[in-house]
Design an enzyme around this catalytic site. Structure first.
Site, PDB file in Angstrom:
ATOM      1  N   ILE A  13      23.524  19.302  42.131  1.00  0.00           N
ATOM      2  CA  ILE A  13      22.308  18.487  42.088  1.00  0.00           C
ATOM      3  C   ILE A  13      22.578  17.027  42.491  1.00  0.00           C
ATOM      4  O   ILE A  13      21.673  16.347  42.967  1.00  0.00           O
ATOM      5  CB  ILE A  13      21.638  18.596  40.693  1.00  0.00           C
ATOM      6  CG1 ILE A  13      20.153  18.212  40.776  1.00  0.00           C
ATOM      7  CG2 ILE A  13      22.359  17.744  39.648  1.00  0.00           C
ATOM      8  CD1 ILE A  13      19.340  18.616  39.557  1.00  0.00           C
TER       9      ILE A  13
ATOM     10  N   ASN B  30      22.039  14.088  26.570  1.00  0.00           N
ATOM     11  CA  ASN B  30      21.989  14.242  25.106  1.00  0.00           C
ATOM     12  C   ASN B  30      21.211  13.047  24.555  1.00  0.00           C
ATOM     13  O   ASN B  30      20.889  12.112  25.291  1.00  0.00           O
ATOM     14  CB  ASN B  30      23.392  14.344  24.506  1.00  0.00           C
ATOM     15  CG  ASN B  30      24.228  13.126  24.825  1.00  0.00           C
ATOM     16  OD1 ASN B  30      23.929  12.013  24.400  1.00  0.00           O
ATOM     17  ND2 ASN B  30      25.276  13.318  25.618  1.00  0.00           N
TER      18      ASN B  30
ATOM     19  N   VAL C  30      26.489  18.597  33.794  1.00  0.00           N
ATOM     20  CA  VAL C  30      25.742  17.941  34.873  1.00  0.00           C
ATOM     21  C   VAL C  30      25.575  16.443  34.575  1.00  0.00           C
ATOM     22  O   VAL C  30      25.540  15.612  35.491  1.00  0.00           O
ATOM     23  CB  VAL C  30      24.398  18.678  35.117  1.00  0.00           C
ATOM     24  CG1 VAL C  30      23.404  18.462  34.005  1.00  0.00           C
ATOM     25  CG2 VAL C  30      23.807  18.299  36.457  1.00  0.00           C
ATOM     26  N   ASP C  31      25.490  16.097  33.295  1.00  0.00           N
ATOM     27  CA  ASP C  31      25.369  14.696  32.875  1.00  0.00           C
ATOM     28  C   ASP C  31      26.576  13.884  33.382  1.00  0.00           C
ATOM     29  O   ASP C  31      26.426  12.834  34.036  1.00  0.00           O
ATOM     30  CB  ASP C  31      25.301  14.678  31.329  1.00  0.00           C
ATOM     31  CG  ASP C  31      24.870  13.346  30.740  1.00  0.00           C
ATOM     32  OD1 ASP C  31      24.499  12.439  31.510  1.00  0.00           O
ATOM     33  OD2 ASP C  31      24.908  13.221  29.496  1.00  0.00           O
TER      34      ASP C  31
ATOM     35  N   SER D  71      19.840  22.925  29.248  1.00  0.00           N
ATOM     36  CA  SER D  71      20.328  23.638  28.046  1.00  0.00           C
ATOM     37  C   SER D  71      21.144  24.893  28.342  1.00  0.00           C
ATOM     38  O   SER D  71      21.584  25.562  27.411  1.00  0.00           O
ATOM     39  CB  SER D  71      19.180  24.010  27.088  1.00  0.00           C
ATOM     40  OG  SER D  71      18.724  22.872  26.388  1.00  0.00           O
TER      41      SER D  71
ATOM     42  N   TYR E 179      24.786  23.564  25.799  1.00  0.00           N
ATOM     43  CA  TYR E 179      23.793  23.801  24.745  1.00  0.00           C
ATOM     44  C   TYR E 179      23.454  25.275  24.528  1.00  0.00           C
ATOM     45  O   TYR E 179      22.704  25.617  23.620  1.00  0.00           O
ATOM     46  CB  TYR E 179      22.532  22.969  24.993  1.00  0.00           C
ATOM     47  CG  TYR E 179      22.666  21.501  24.615  1.00  0.00           C
ATOM     48  CD1 TYR E 179      23.838  20.994  24.063  1.00  0.00           C
ATOM     49  CD2 TYR E 179      21.611  20.609  24.801  1.00  0.00           C
ATOM     50  CE1 TYR E 179      23.967  19.655  23.715  1.00  0.00           C
ATOM     51  CE2 TYR E 179      21.724  19.261  24.451  1.00  0.00           C
ATOM     52  CZ  TYR E 179      22.905  18.788  23.908  1.00  0.00           C
ATOM     53  OH  TYR E 179      23.016  17.458  23.563  1.00  0.00           O
TER      54      TYR E 179
HETATM   55  N1  AR6 Z   1      24.682  20.364  39.641  1.00  0.00           N
HETATM   56  C1  AR6 Z   1      23.837  21.309  39.142  1.00  0.00           C
HETATM   57  N2  AR6 Z   1      24.053  21.957  37.982  1.00  0.00           N
HETATM   58  C2  AR6 Z   1      25.182  21.645  37.300  1.00  0.00           C
HETATM   59  C3  AR6 Z   1      26.106  20.678  37.751  1.00  0.00           C
HETATM   60  C4  AR6 Z   1      25.828  20.028  38.976  1.00  0.00           C
HETATM   61  N3  AR6 Z   1      26.626  19.095  39.496  1.00  0.00           N
HETATM   62  N4  AR6 Z   1      27.117  20.605  36.841  1.00  0.00           N
HETATM   63  C5  AR6 Z   1      26.846  21.493  35.871  1.00  0.00           C
HETATM   64  N5  AR6 Z   1      25.680  22.133  36.136  1.00  0.00           N
HETATM   65  P1  AR6 Z   1      25.127  21.330  30.913  1.00  0.00           P
HETATM   66  P2  AR6 Z   1      23.208  21.388  28.661  1.00  0.00           P
HETATM   67  C6  AR6 Z   1      24.966  23.192  35.401  1.00  0.00           C
HETATM   68  O1  AR6 Z   1      26.219  21.772  30.030  1.00  0.00           O
HETATM   69  O2  AR6 Z   1      23.505  22.803  28.402  1.00  0.00           O
HETATM   70  C7  AR6 Z   1      26.365  17.227  28.355  1.00  0.00           C
HETATM   71  O3  AR6 Z   1      27.586  16.880  27.742  1.00  0.00           O
HETATM   72  C8  AR6 Z   1      25.732  24.004  34.399  1.00  0.00           C
HETATM   73  O4  AR6 Z   1      26.490  25.010  35.051  1.00  0.00           O
HETATM   74  O5  AR6 Z   1      25.387  20.274  31.906  1.00  0.00           O
HETATM   75  O6  AR6 Z   1      21.768  20.932  28.674  1.00  0.00           O
HETATM   76  C9  AR6 Z   1      25.212  16.373  27.863  1.00  0.00           C
HETATM   77  O7  AR6 Z   1      25.623  15.036  27.639  1.00  0.00           O
HETATM   78  C10 AR6 Z   1      24.581  24.606  33.583  1.00  0.00           C
HETATM   79  O8  AR6 Z   1      24.054  25.756  34.250  1.00  0.00           O
HETATM   80  O9  AR6 Z   1      23.812  20.842  30.064  1.00  0.00           O
HETATM   81  C11 AR6 Z   1      24.825  17.059  26.601  1.00  0.00           C
HETATM   82  O10 AR6 Z   1      25.666  16.686  25.513  1.00  0.00           O
HETATM   83  C12 AR6 Z   1      23.521  23.516  33.614  1.00  0.00           C
HETATM   84  O11 AR6 Z   1      23.946  22.586  34.631  1.00  0.00           O
HETATM   85  C13 AR6 Z   1      25.046  18.535  26.912  1.00  0.00           C
HETATM   86  O12 AR6 Z   1      26.031  18.551  27.935  1.00  0.00           O
HETATM   87  C14 AR6 Z   1      23.366  22.753  32.305  1.00  0.00           C
HETATM   88  O13 AR6 Z   1      24.612  22.652  31.657  1.00  0.00           O
HETATM   89  C15 AR6 Z   1      23.791  19.165  27.460  1.00  0.00           C
HETATM   90  O14 AR6 Z   1      24.006  20.542  27.584  1.00  0.00           O
END
Ligand code: AR6
Length: 175
Positions: free
Chosen positions: A17, A30, A39-40, A123, A127
């Protein structure tokens, strides 16, 4: 895959993204809005310190709400930070909170003249939300919002891996 709903195109793509050339990308943040993994972490790394600088002034964000900052060095003009629910068992209000993330992100987008927006699978990583359920909520909520609001031209779901992409594609096909 893509589908037209009224004046809006909904699409699912496999990708990173942070590379999206859209008006706004959504961050799965978060409540602190001060960065994290997944992704954050990727968004803050790619966008640089200007994003965190603005985030510090926002006093965090409630689960289900969304707040906008600059995109910094990202190709996207804005980042809309939303906070998804931590999944427990689905009986603690998680579906409603997840739907609210998509709805609030689109409302903030509309308020700021955003016409093209990209969402990650909120999430669905750290999450722990079950991906097929999350995908259905994401598609249904986005479809509802774009059906009742003009202004958003394109909503792109940018999924990071095949195992996340497929359920989102299935949910889009079902709309
Ligand atoms: N582009 C698109 N999607 C991605 C990317 C990217 N570059 N990197 C990861 N994903 P997550 P959550 C996907 O864990 O579950 C953080 O520490 C990943 O594979 O990023 O909402 C925050 O600060 C997954 O399918 O977010 C919060 O503490 C999706 O993005 C916590 O994680 C979401 O995974 C939020 O957890």
């Amino acid at each position: 895959m893509e589908k037209k709903l009224g004046a809006t195109i909904l699409e699912t793509v496999l990708g990173d993204i942070t590379r999206e050339r859209v008006d706004a990308i959504v961050n799965a943040a978060n409540q602190s809005l001060l960065g994290g993994g997944g992704v954050d972490g990727a968004i803050h790394r790619a966008g640089g310190p200007a994003i965190l600088e603005e985030c510090r002034k926002l006093n965090g964000c409630e689960t289900g709400d969304a707040k906008l900052t600059t995109g910094g060095r990202l190709p996207a003009k804005f980042v809309i930070h939303t906070v998804g629910p931590v999944y427990r068992d689905g009986k603690h209000g998680e579906p409603g909170m997840l739907a609210r993330c998509y709805r609030r992100s689109l409302e903030v987008a509309l308020e700021n003249g955003v016409k093209t927006i990209a969402f990650p699978a909120i999430s669905c990583g750290i999450y722990g939300y079950p991906i097929p359920e999350a995908a259905e909520i994401a598609m249904k909520t986005v479809a509802e919002v774009v059906r009742s609001n003009e202004g958003i031209e394109r909503v792109r779901f940018v999924l990071f891996s095949e195992d996340v992409y497929r359920p989102f594609e299935t949910a889009l096909a079902k709309l």
